[in-house]
Motif scaffolding. Structure first.
Motif, PDB file in Angstrom:
ATOM      1  N   VAL A  99       5.076 -10.340   4.725  1.00  0.00           N
ATOM      2  CA  VAL A  99       5.486 -10.199   3.331  1.00  0.00           C
ATOM      3  C   VAL A  99       5.862  -8.757   3.034  1.00  0.00           C
ATOM      4  CG1 VAL A  99       4.669 -10.311   0.944  1.00  0.00           C
ATOM      5  CG2 VAL A  99       4.164 -12.190   2.507  1.00  0.00           C
ATOM      6  N   ASP A 100       5.083  -7.801   3.535  1.00  0.00           N
ATOM      7  CA  ASP A 100       5.411  -6.394   3.324  1.00  0.00           C
ATOM      8  C   ASP A 100       6.748  -6.028   3.951  1.00  0.00           C
ATOM      9  OD1 ASP A 100       3.208  -5.630   1.783  1.00  0.00           O
ATOM     10  OD2 ASP A 100       1.965  -5.266   3.552  1.00  0.00           O
ATOM     11  N   ARG A 101       7.107  -6.703   5.028  1.00  0.00           N
ATOM     12  CA  ARG A 101       8.367  -6.383   5.715  1.00  0.00           C
ATOM     13  C   ARG A 101       9.575  -7.039   5.055  1.00  0.00           C
ATOM     14  NH1 ARG A 101       8.608  -6.898  12.094  1.00  0.00           N
ATOM     15  NH2 ARG A 101      10.595  -5.939  11.573  1.00  0.00           N
ATOM     16  N   ILE A 102       9.483  -8.344   4.713  1.00  0.00           N
ATOM     17  CA  ILE A 102      10.694  -9.059   4.274  1.00  0.00           C
ATOM     18  C   ILE A 102      10.810  -9.152   2.756  1.00  0.00           C
ATOM     19  CG2 ILE A 102      10.654 -10.392   6.415  1.00  0.00           C
ATOM     20  CD1 ILE A 102       9.782 -12.833   4.798  1.00  0.00           C
ATOM     21  N   GLY A 103       9.726  -8.904   2.013  1.00  0.00           N
ATOM     22  CA  GLY A 103       9.809  -8.913   0.560  1.00  0.00           C
ATOM     23  C   GLY A 103       9.311 -10.213  -0.051  1.00  0.00           C
ATOM     24  N   PRO A 104       8.982 -10.188  -1.363  1.00  0.00           N
ATOM     25  CA  PRO A 104       8.383 -11.360  -2.001  1.00  0.00           C
ATOM     26  C   PRO A 104       9.331 -12.531  -2.203  1.00  0.00           C
ATOM     27  CG  PRO A 104       8.733  -9.591  -3.600  1.00  0.00           C
ATOM     28  CD  PRO A 104       9.005  -9.004  -2.249  1.00  0.00           C
ATOM     29  N   ARG A 105      10.615 -12.264  -2.459  1.00  0.00           N
ATOM     30  CA  ARG A 105      11.542 -13.378  -2.711  1.00  0.00           C
ATOM     31  C   ARG A 105      11.703 -14.233  -1.468  1.00  0.00           C
ATOM     32  NH1 ARG A 105      17.685 -13.439  -2.837  1.00  0.00           N
ATOM     33  NH2 ARG A 105      18.315 -15.041  -4.343  1.00  0.00           N
ATOM     34  N   ARG A 106      12.008 -13.626  -0.341  1.00  0.00           N
ATOM     35  CA  ARG A 106      12.152 -14.393   0.898  1.00  0.00           C
ATOM     36  C   ARG A 106      10.842 -15.097   1.244  1.00  0.00           C
ATOM     37  NH1 ARG A 106      14.252  -9.194   2.566  1.00  0.00           N
ATOM     38  NH2 ARG A 106      16.535  -9.149   2.568  1.00  0.00           N
ATOM     39  N   SER A 107       9.724 -14.412   1.027  1.00  0.00           N
ATOM     40  CA  SER A 107       8.422 -14.993   1.375  1.00  0.00           C
ATOM     41  C   SER A 107       8.105 -16.213   0.524  1.00  0.00           C
ATOM     42  CB  SER A 107       7.313 -13.941   1.214  1.00  0.00           C
ATOM     43  OG  SER A 107       7.542 -12.839   2.057  1.00  0.00           O
ATOM     44  N   LEU A 108       8.395 -16.136  -0.774  1.00  0.00           N
ATOM     45  CA  LEU A 108       8.104 -17.276  -1.653  1.00  0.00           C
ATOM     46  C   LEU A 108       9.003 -18.460  -1.350  1.00  0.00           C
ATOM     47  CD1 LEU A 108       7.433 -15.400  -5.002  1.00  0.00           C
ATOM     48  CD2 LEU A 108       5.837 -16.898  -3.803  1.00  0.00           C
TER      49      LEU A 108
ATOM     50  N   ASN B 287       1.340 -11.647  -5.144  1.00  0.00           N
ATOM     51  CA  ASN B 287       0.891 -10.317  -5.576  1.00  0.00           C
ATOM     52  C   ASN B 287       2.010  -9.290  -5.452  1.00  0.00           C
ATOM     53  OD1 ASN B 287      -1.600 -11.411  -6.043  1.00  0.00           O
ATOM     54  ND2 ASN B 287      -2.637 -10.389  -4.347  1.00  0.00           N
ATOM     55  N   LYS B 288       2.753  -9.379  -4.370  1.00  0.00           N
ATOM     56  CA  LYS B 288       3.865  -8.447  -4.158  1.00  0.00           C
ATOM     57  C   LYS B 288       4.939  -8.636  -5.236  1.00  0.00           C
ATOM     58  CE  LYS B 288       5.569  -5.559  -0.841  1.00  0.00           C
ATOM     59  NZ  LYS B 288       4.840  -4.479  -0.178  1.00  0.00           N
ATOM     60  N   ALA B 289       5.191  -9.896  -5.606  1.00  0.00           N
ATOM     61  CA  ALA B 289       6.174 -10.168  -6.659  1.00  0.00           C
ATOM     62  C   ALA B 289       5.725  -9.577  -7.989  1.00  0.00           C
ATOM     63  CB  ALA B 289       6.394 -11.674  -6.789  1.00  0.00           C
ATOM     64  N   ILE B 290       4.436  -9.668  -8.287  1.00  0.00           N
ATOM     65  CA  ILE B 290       3.916  -9.102  -9.529  1.00  0.00           C
ATOM     66  C   ILE B 290       4.064  -7.584  -9.529  1.00  0.00           C
ATOM     67  CG2 ILE B 290       1.798  -8.704 -10.848  1.00  0.00           C
ATOM     68  CD1 ILE B 290       0.952 -11.562 -10.056  1.00  0.00           C
TER      69      ILE B 290
ATOM     70  N   PRO C 156       4.565  -1.643   8.897  1.00  0.00           N
ATOM     71  CA  PRO C 156       3.944  -0.529   8.180  1.00  0.00           C
ATOM     72  C   PRO C 156       3.117   0.345   9.108  1.00  0.00           C
ATOM     73  CG  PRO C 156       3.600  -2.621   7.030  1.00  0.00           C
ATOM     74  CD  PRO C 156       4.177  -2.943   8.369  1.00  0.00           C
ATOM     75  N   ALA C 157       2.807   1.549   8.628  1.00  0.00           N
ATOM     76  CA  ALA C 157       2.095   2.503   9.470  1.00  0.00           C
ATOM     77  C   ALA C 157       0.750   1.955   9.912  1.00  0.00           C
ATOM     78  CB  ALA C 157       1.903   3.815   8.701  1.00  0.00           C
ATOM     79  N   ARG C 158       0.036   1.263   9.009  1.00  0.00           N
ATOM     80  CA  ARG C 158      -1.259   0.726   9.396  1.00  0.00           C
ATOM     81  C   ARG C 158      -1.060  -0.687   9.915  1.00  0.00           C
ATOM     82  NH1 ARG C 158      -5.709  -0.376   4.955  1.00  0.00           N
ATOM     83  NH2 ARG C 158      -5.196  -2.534   5.352  1.00  0.00           N
ATOM     84  N   THR C 159      -1.309  -0.902  11.194  1.00  0.00           N
ATOM     85  CA  THR C 159      -1.007  -2.186  11.813  1.00  0.00           C
ATOM     86  C   THR C 159      -2.250  -2.966  12.204  1.00  0.00           C
ATOM     87  OG1 THR C 159      -0.863  -1.114  13.981  1.00  0.00           O
ATOM     88  CG2 THR C 159       1.180  -1.309  12.721  1.00  0.00           C
ATOM     89  N   SER C 160      -3.422  -2.417  11.959  1.00  0.00           N
ATOM     90  CA  SER C 160      -4.641  -3.111  12.365  1.00  0.00           C
ATOM     91  C   SER C 160      -4.851  -4.363  11.541  1.00  0.00           C
ATOM     92  CB  SER C 160      -5.845  -2.175  12.199  1.00  0.00           C
ATOM     93  OG  SER C 160      -7.043  -2.887  12.443  1.00  0.00           O
ATOM     94  N   PHE C 161      -5.313  -5.434  12.199  1.00  0.00           N
ATOM     95  CA  PHE C 161      -5.667  -6.661  11.507  1.00  0.00           C
ATOM     96  C   PHE C 161      -7.120  -6.628  11.040  1.00  0.00           C
ATOM     97  CE2 PHE C 161      -2.339  -9.350  13.958  1.00  0.00           C
ATOM     98  CZ  PHE C 161      -1.350  -8.859  13.114  1.00  0.00           C
ATOM     99  N   VAL C 162      -7.821  -5.551  11.303  1.00  0.00           N
ATOM    100  CA  VAL C 162      -9.221  -5.424  10.901  1.00  0.00           C
ATOM    101  C   VAL C 162      -9.271  -4.775   9.522  1.00  0.00           C
ATOM    102  CG1 VAL C 162     -11.457  -4.426  11.462  1.00  0.00           C
ATOM    103  CG2 VAL C 162      -9.944  -5.213  13.297  1.00  0.00           C
TER     104      VAL C 162
END
Length: 411
Positions: free
Chosen positions: A86-95, A137-140, A213-219
């Motif tokens: 979602v952070d990469r492609i944006g909220p519209r494409r994701s929704l 959340n990204k759309a908001i 994004p710079a932070r790639t950890s899944f933790v």
């Protein structure tokens, strides 16, 4: 900052037309609420249509129960990846993707000949669940002014309860006329229409990022880790109530199936009101204390459910309290994420918190089911109270630590 630029652009475009901004805000809120409803509609439908599925597909109640574990387990596993996407492609494409995949999963459920495809379709439906919180959340953040984000978040989070209402009343009634497959296919068609609505209504996304994004950890770390732990215990308790409160009413309190189903409806309506109200109250400086307060209220709600064994009307008060306190906790968590996420990371942070919530939903009902199978509902509600108390302990510990290091730090 991408969200600031987008919000400023939207404001400039609508300032010249009185009332346009309000209409667009209402439309966006309705769209995001529908997206949240469709993201989990399949699981609510499986519960509402369970007796028909067991009879026609010749599957056992155990297999039907596995759908909850498979659905939420898949969503928990996919959420970190979904948030980064979602952070990469944006909220519209994701929704749009969320709603199209929801439609496909519902269509497959409607076409399933047996348990294998049913579980596969439910697993596919874990993708929309994983995308729902980060995308909405990204759309908001991209389109709603900061002063209104709490209110819009509460309303869109109430979409989950709206999905439960739709499955339990109109779609279940439709199944009586068209058959259960016709009802599920109707829901699939509605999801596709909502996807077309999202494509038309939302502003275009910026070009997809070529690098993560710079932070790639899944933790999860910092505040996100604390909220994920809170959500894990909260989700375990809520899922147990959702799954077993109606059965409790029938088996231990002497209710008829229709009356017992009303417990779920009451819980859903209370959850809508609670999520909207508490999200409005979750202003910076106050929001940090609310998860612990809501968890304490949820412990009291579990006690009321157990008290139904002594005085059956208490179970209705317990259902209302679960909606007002426990169900509202997830909405407040999402408000906190949006208030304090670093630029460009709201999707990933939302997904990691949601992963904890989904993991709790997958783990809670099987544990409660071991007690319910032997009729030990009192012990089951004690287990739920312990889960809510654990959520409260995590929330209060984080709030204390956060206050020590200073509000706004990534504590």
């Amino acid at each position: 900052m991408e969200t600031s630029v987008a919000a400023a652009g939207a404001a400039a475009a609508t300032a010249a037309v009185p009332g346009t901004r309000d209409r667009e805000s209402r439309s966006l809120t309705a769209l995001l609420t529908c997206a949240m409803a469709f993201s989990m509609l399949q699981l609510f439908l499986l519960g509402a249509l369970g007796p028909r599925l067991v009879e026609e597909l010749n599957i056992s109640p155990t297999v039907l129960g596995l759908t909850t574990t498979v659905g939420f387990g898949t969503a928990a596993a996919l959420s970190p990846t979904g948030g980064r996407m979602v952070d990469r492609i944006g909220p519209r494409r994701s929704l749009v993707l969320l709603l199209v995949v929801s439609a496909l999963a519902l269509a497959l459920i409607g076409a399933t000949p047996g348990a294998g495809l049913l579980l596969g379709a439910v697993a596919l439906g874990g993708i929309p669940q994983a995308l729902a919180n980060p995308a909405t959340n990204k759309a908001i953040l991209a389109t709603v002014p900061p002063a209104r984000r709490g209110a819009v978040t509460g309303l869109k989070q109430s979409g989950v309860q709206l999905g439960a209402f739709a499955a339990g009343l109109p779609l279940a009634a439709l199944a009586g006329g068209l058959g259960w497959r016709g009802a599920v296919w109707t829901a699939a068609g509605a999801a596709l229409l909502a996807g077309a609505w999202a494509l038309r209504a939302l502003p275009a996304d910026p070009p997809a990022a070529s690098a993560p994004p710079a932070r790639t950890s899944f933790v999860p770390r910092g505040m996100v880790a604390w909220l994920a732990g809170f959500s894990l215990f909260l989700g375990a308790g809520i899922a147990s109530v959702n799954t077993y409160v109606a059965l409790y009413g029938v088996q231990r309190l002497g209710m008829g199936p229709t009356v017992a189903g009303g417990l779920v409806a009451v819980l859903g309506v209370a959850g809508i009101l609670g999520r909207v109200g508490w999200s409005r109250a979750a202003r910076p400086g106050r929001a940090e204390r609310l998860p612990g307060v809501l968890a304490c209220g949820a412990v009291g709600a579990a006690a009321l459910l157990a008290g139904g064994l002594l005085a059956s009307p208490l179970v209705w008060a317990g259902a209302v309290a679960i909606g007002v306190f426990a169900v509202s906790g997830n909405a407040v968590s999402m408000v906190l994420v949006m208030q304090r996420a670093a630029p460009g990371q709201a999707g990933q942070d939302s997904a990691l918190v949601a992963a904890g919530f989904f993991a709790g939903f997958a783990a809670g009902p099987p544990l409660f089911g071991l007690l319910a199978q032997s009729g030990r509902y009192g012990a089951g509600w004690v287990l739920v109270a312990v889960e809510f108390a654990a959520a409260g302990a995590v929330a209060f510990l984080w709030a204390v630590r956060d206050r020590r290091v200073g509000t706004g730090a990534a504590a």
